[in-house]
Design a protein around this motif. Sequence first.
Motif, mmCIF file in Angstrom:
data_model
loop_
_atom_site.group_PDB
_atom_site.id
_atom_site.type_symbol
_atom_site.label_atom_id
_atom_site.label_comp_id
_atom_site.label_asym_id
_atom_site.label_seq_id
_atom_site.Cartn_x
_atom_site.Cartn_y
_atom_site.Cartn_z
ATOM 1 N N GLY A 28 45.769 42.838 43.605
ATOM 2 C CA GLY A 28 46.387 44.146 43.798
ATOM 3 C C GLY A 28 47.697 44.029 44.575
ATOM 4 N N ARG A 29 47.662 43.248 45.661
ATOM 5 C CA ARG A 29 48.867 43.094 46.483
ATOM 6 C C ARG A 29 49.964 42.351 45.723
ATOM 7 N N TRP A 30 49.547 41.413 44.883
ATOM 8 C CA TRP A 30 50.521 40.667 44.066
ATOM 9 C C TRP A 30 51.267 41.639 43.149
ATOM 10 N N ALA A 31 50.525 42.558 42.539
ATOM 11 C CA ALA A 31 51.136 43.533 41.621
ATOM 12 C C ALA A 31 52.029 44.503 42.406
ATOM 13 N N LYS A 32 51.530 44.948 43.546
ATOM 14 C CA LYS A 32 52.274 45.929 44.345
ATOM 15 C C LYS A 32 53.639 45.372 44.747
ATOM 16 N N LYS A 33 53.626 44.113 45.164
ATOM 17 C CA LYS A 33 54.879 43.455 45.566
ATOM 18 C C LYS A 33 55.936 43.483 44.461
ATOM 19 N N ARG A 34 55.452 43.512 43.214
ATOM 20 C CA ARG A 34 56.359 43.497 42.061
ATOM 21 C C ARG A 34 56.556 44.875 41.441
ATOM 22 N N GLY A 35 56.004 45.898 42.081
ATOM 23 C CA GLY A 35 56.114 47.241 41.530
ATOM 24 C C GLY A 35 55.328 47.410 40.240
ATOM 25 N N LEU A 36 54.291 46.607 40.054
ATOM 26 C CA LEU A 36 53.475 46.670 38.834
ATOM 27 C C LEU A 36 52.152 47.370 39.119
ATOM 28 N N PRO A 37 51.485 47.885 38.090
ATOM 29 C CA PRO A 37 50.157 48.456 38.309
ATOM 30 C C PRO A 37 49.158 47.358 38.696
ATOM 31 N N ARG A 38 48.132 47.715 39.436
ATOM 32 C CA ARG A 38 47.127 46.737 39.876
ATOM 33 C C ARG A 38 46.526 45.978 38.693
ATOM 34 N N PHE A 69 33.705 39.917 40.635
ATOM 35 C CA PHE A 69 33.414 41.336 40.876
ATOM 36 C C PHE A 69 32.211 41.417 41.798
ATOM 37 N N SER A 70 32.397 42.078 42.933
ATOM 38 C CA SER A 70 31.314 42.116 43.917
ATOM 39 C C SER A 70 30.454 43.360 43.738
ATOM 40 N N THR A 71 29.285 43.343 44.362
ATOM 41 C CA THR A 71 28.407 44.522 44.311
ATOM 42 C C THR A 71 29.083 45.717 44.998
ATOM 43 N N GLU A 72 30.099 45.439 45.812
ATOM 44 C CA GLU A 72 30.821 46.516 46.507
ATOM 45 C C GLU A 72 32.027 47.022 45.710
ATOM 46 N N ASN A 73 32.444 46.264 44.702
ATOM 47 C CA ASN A 73 33.662 46.650 43.975
ATOM 48 C C ASN A 73 33.506 47.906 43.110
ATOM 49 N N TRP A 74 32.250 48.375 42.943
ATOM 50 C CA TRP A 74 32.029 49.647 42.231
ATOM 51 C C TRP A 74 32.629 50.815 42.983
ATOM 52 N N LYS A 75 32.948 50.608 44.282
ATOM 53 C CA LYS A 75 33.546 51.680 45.093
ATOM 54 C C LYS A 75 34.974 51.986 44.663
ATOM 55 N N ARG A 76 35.560 51.127 43.856
ATOM 56 C CA ARG A 76 36.957 51.332 43.442
ATOM 57 C C ARG A 76 37.052 52.475 42.443
ATOM 58 N N PRO A 77 38.271 53.032 42.258
ATOM 59 C CA PRO A 77 38.410 54.119 41.290
ATOM 60 C C PRO A 77 37.887 53.693 39.921
ATOM 61 N N LYS A 78 37.297 54.649 39.191
ATOM 62 C CA LYS A 78 36.687 54.348 37.894
ATOM 63 C C LYS A 78 37.692 53.670 36.956
ATOM 64 N N SER A 79 38.947 54.116 37.001
ATOM 65 C CA SER A 79 39.950 53.524 36.108
ATOM 66 C C SER A 79 40.119 52.027 36.377
ATOM 67 N N GLU A 80 40.062 51.647 37.649
ATOM 68 C CA GLU A 80 40.218 50.210 37.957
ATOM 69 C C GLU A 80 38.973 49.430 37.523
ATOM 70 N N VAL A 81 37.799 50.016 37.757
ATOM 71 C CA VAL A 81 36.559 49.347 37.352
ATOM 72 C C VAL A 81 36.554 49.169 35.826
ATOM 73 N N ASP A 82 36.927 50.226 35.103
ATOM 74 C CA ASP A 82 36.970 50.144 33.634
ATOM 75 C C ASP A 82 37.949 49.071 33.176
ATOM 76 N N ASN A 83 39.081 49.028 33.840
ATOM 77 C CA ASN A 83 40.088 48.030 33.494
ATOM 78 C C ASN A 83 39.545 46.616 33.724
ATOM 79 N N LEU A 84 38.860 46.427 34.852
ATOM 80 C CA LEU A 84 38.293 45.106 35.152
ATOM 81 C C LEU A 84 37.242 44.724 34.107
ATOM 82 N N MET A 85 36.450 45.709 33.666
ATOM 83 C CA MET A 85 35.406 45.429 32.667
ATOM 84 C C MET A 85 36.033 45.045 31.327
#
Length: 241
Positions: A28-38, A69-85
């Motif tokens: 996420g931070r790598w993308a942010k540094k470049r002005g890109l989406p996560r 993907f951790s058991t805690e990563n479900w806390k992320r916004p649904k759009s990010e979880v869907d993207n990761l899946m």
Amino acid sequence: MGFWSREKTNIDYTKLPRHIGVIMDGNGRWAKKRGLPRSMGHRYGAQTLKKITLFCDELGIEVLTVYAFSTENWKRPKSEVDNLMSLLMEYLSNAEQELGGKNVVIKIIGDLSSFSDEIREQINKTEKLTEKNTGMVLNIALNYGGRDEIVNAVRAIVKSGIPADSVNEDTVDKYLYTAGNPPVDLIIRPSGECRLSNFLLWQCAYSELWFSNVLWPDFDKKHMLRAIADYQNRNRRYGGV
Ligand code: IPE
Ligand code: IPE
Ligand code: MG
């Protein structure tokens, strides 16, 4: 073994860590540094995983366990979880083709019951396609949590009916997702965070830990070699003198 790697580094190929764990953090931070989406950070992170997998296999590492993907990563916004899946599906369906000739055995570890049928079918397919390979084992930790893994092991031990007094450390080892793997010698976490975030909690008891500020999409062969070189300079005492 690539010529390049032997030339440019001074790691000892006779004392390699047998099992390396990697917390693939900082997308996420790598993308942010470049002005890109996560999501772009995750995409580049998946490319890094392919490169590092091939490199570790080439070096002669026996097992590489990566935290995806951790058991805690479900806390992320649904759009990010869907993207990761969907990235995960893409990764798994290409994996056989891309890693095929390289002989890597792919295993998925974690609580897979939360995944869709589609994802579970793809997981089975990828595991089946690579199970006869004889090279490095790549464990991809998905919906993985170290505490969850221990709870799972305890449940299975209780169900097996083993008498309580016969349960020892080896018993627990045998009921973890990493059963049969050599001990985790080295845990690598890029991104500047110095914590385990619920990764390999039982297995890390005597692992050497290596942290770096590099963000996972920028992680390359030289970071892996540096981590291994540092590992080889450590004095592992296991409580002795
Ligand atoms: C790691 O990168 C990938 C996953 C946890 C799935 P992050 O998404 O945590 O990246 P940062 O930590 O926000 O930079
Ligand atoms: C750990 O990274 C999990 C993975 C890399 C899959 P996180 O980004 O989720 O960890 P925290 O939240 O910084 O502890
Ligand atoms: Mg993170």
